[in-house]
Motif scaffolding. Structure first.
Motif, PDB file in Angstrom:
ATOM      1  N   ILE A 104       0.863  -1.192   0.000  1.00  0.00           N
ATOM      2  CA  ILE A 104       0.000   0.000   0.000  1.00  0.00           C
ATOM      3  C   ILE A 104       0.891   1.231   0.000  1.00  0.00           C
ATOM      4  CG2 ILE A 104      -1.708   1.332   1.292  1.00  0.00           C
ATOM      5  CD1 ILE A 104      -2.859  -1.295   2.279  1.00  0.00           C
ATOM      6  N   LEU A 135      -3.139   0.363  -3.731  1.00  0.00           N
ATOM      7  CA  LEU A 135      -2.881  -1.027  -3.321  1.00  0.00           C
ATOM      8  C   LEU A 135      -2.400  -1.803  -4.535  1.00  0.00           C
ATOM      9  CD1 LEU A 135      -4.868  -3.307  -0.988  1.00  0.00           C
ATOM     10  CD2 LEU A 135      -4.405  -4.124  -3.298  1.00  0.00           C
ATOM     11  N   GLY A 139      -1.316  -2.914   4.868  1.00  0.00           N
ATOM     12  CA  GLY A 139      -1.662  -4.125   4.148  1.00  0.00           C
ATOM     13  C   GLY A 139      -1.525  -5.405   4.939  1.00  0.00           C
TER      14      GLY A 139
END
Length: 335
Positions: A4, A13, A100
């Motif tokens: 990310i 992302l 993430g």
């Protein structure tokens, strides 16, 4: 894990090809797919990451056999998420929009679920066999039964997971009990080893006996040949002695004959010489008988003078001269 990147008011992302991303917005699926890359608003987006690669789950299952003996089975279960959207609704696979990372422990939940299910199927499979059968039959039947049970389990399918297979590494009993079960096989192996050792020793003894017999035969043959050699040498020596004796006898006879011939010749020569000398003496006496006495006296004196030693000086005395003249006068008168 997804990567990310932070931007003002939005974030980006980027997922790996082995990761399935599910984005929810207001409770509805907005994006769903593997290896996605997109921008999102962190305050309104709900993200879940489901791994798509094959996973291995090692575990240890304890069970009891039909004869009430405790055994331990080492099992490895292979699985994968085949329905990521279903798995995202059944497991906590959500990730933080900041870095993430998973906000929960979904893999531990899967490990707990599969571990419990696998342990139960192992217990059911081993409950119908004895300890000796469980250990000696191998891991094949147990592996097939556990794999079939996991593939048919509805709880696994309801989670969006598909079991690829189960591998049984080993089925072990208590150490003392296992040693007791191994004792017959060990004794059989030891008996086989002892039998092999005895056979090798018997073969070695047989070979040594054959070698000793061969050596003895060789010695006997050599002794016989040596005896023949001694007999032949004795025969040869006896023949040489006999030949030497015969040659010596012949030589002795020849020498004796030579000596006899020599003696006969010498005797004949001596007899001939004697006869010749006798004839010579007879002729001489016959001749002397006709010669005057004075001549004989002169010859006798000559012979005596020839045989007398050398005289350096001769002294003639009157007596000697008178006697000689008297003898000579007397002889003349007699004539």
């Amino acid at each position: 894990m997804a990567t990310i990147t932070h931007y003002p008011f939005v974030r980006h992302l980027r997922a790996a090809p082995t990761s399935h991303i599910v984005q929810l917005h207001d409770g509805r699926v907005r994006r769903s797919g593997a290896g996605l890359a997109f921008y999102f608003r962190p305050l309104t987006a709900v993200l879940s990451e489901v791994p798509l690669d094959d996973r291995e789950l090692p575990l240890v299952a304890h069970a009891r056999t039909a004869d009430l003996q405790e055994v331990t089975a080492e099992v490895t279960v292979s699985y994968r998420f085949t329905d990521p959207e279903l798995a995202a609704t059944r497991l906590d696979l959500s990730i933080s929009p900041r870095n993430g990372a998973w906000t929960g422990t979904p893999l531990e939940q899967v490990a707990h679920l599969l571990g419990e299910l696998t342990a139960g199927h192992v217990m059911d499979a081993l409950a119908g066999v004895t300890l000796r059968e469980a250990i000696s039959s191998g891991t094949g039947p147990l592996r097939e039964r556990v794999t079939a049970a996991l593939l048919a389990d509805d709880r696994v399918h309801a989670t969006g997971i598909t079991v690829l297979g189960a591998r049984i590494r080993s089925v072990r009993a208590d150490a003392d009990l296992e040693r007791a079960l191994q004792t017959p096989a060990r004794e059989a192996a030891q008996s086989e080893a002892d039998r092999s050792t005895y056979e090798r020793r018997a073969l070695a003894v047989e070979r040594e006996r054959a070698i000793a017999e061969n050596e003895l035969s060789n010695r006997i043959e050599l002794a016989g040949r040596e005896q023949q050699l001694v007999l032949q040498e004795g025969t040869n020596a006896r023949a040489r002695a006999e030949e030497a004796a015969a040659a010596g006898l012949i030589e002795t006879r020849a020498a004796a004959e030579r000596r006899g011939l020599t003696a006969t010749a010498d005797a004949d020569a001596t007899r001939q010489r004697g006869l010749a000398e006798a004839d010579a003496q007879r002729a001489l006496l016959t001749a002397q008988a006709e010669v005057p006495q004075e001549v004989l006296m002169a010859l006798a004196l000559k012979e005596l003078a020839a045989n007398l030693p050398q005289v350096g000086q001769l002294t003639v005395t009157p007596d000697l001269l008178t006697g000689a003249l008297a003898a000579l006068t007397t002889r003349k008168e007699g004539e």
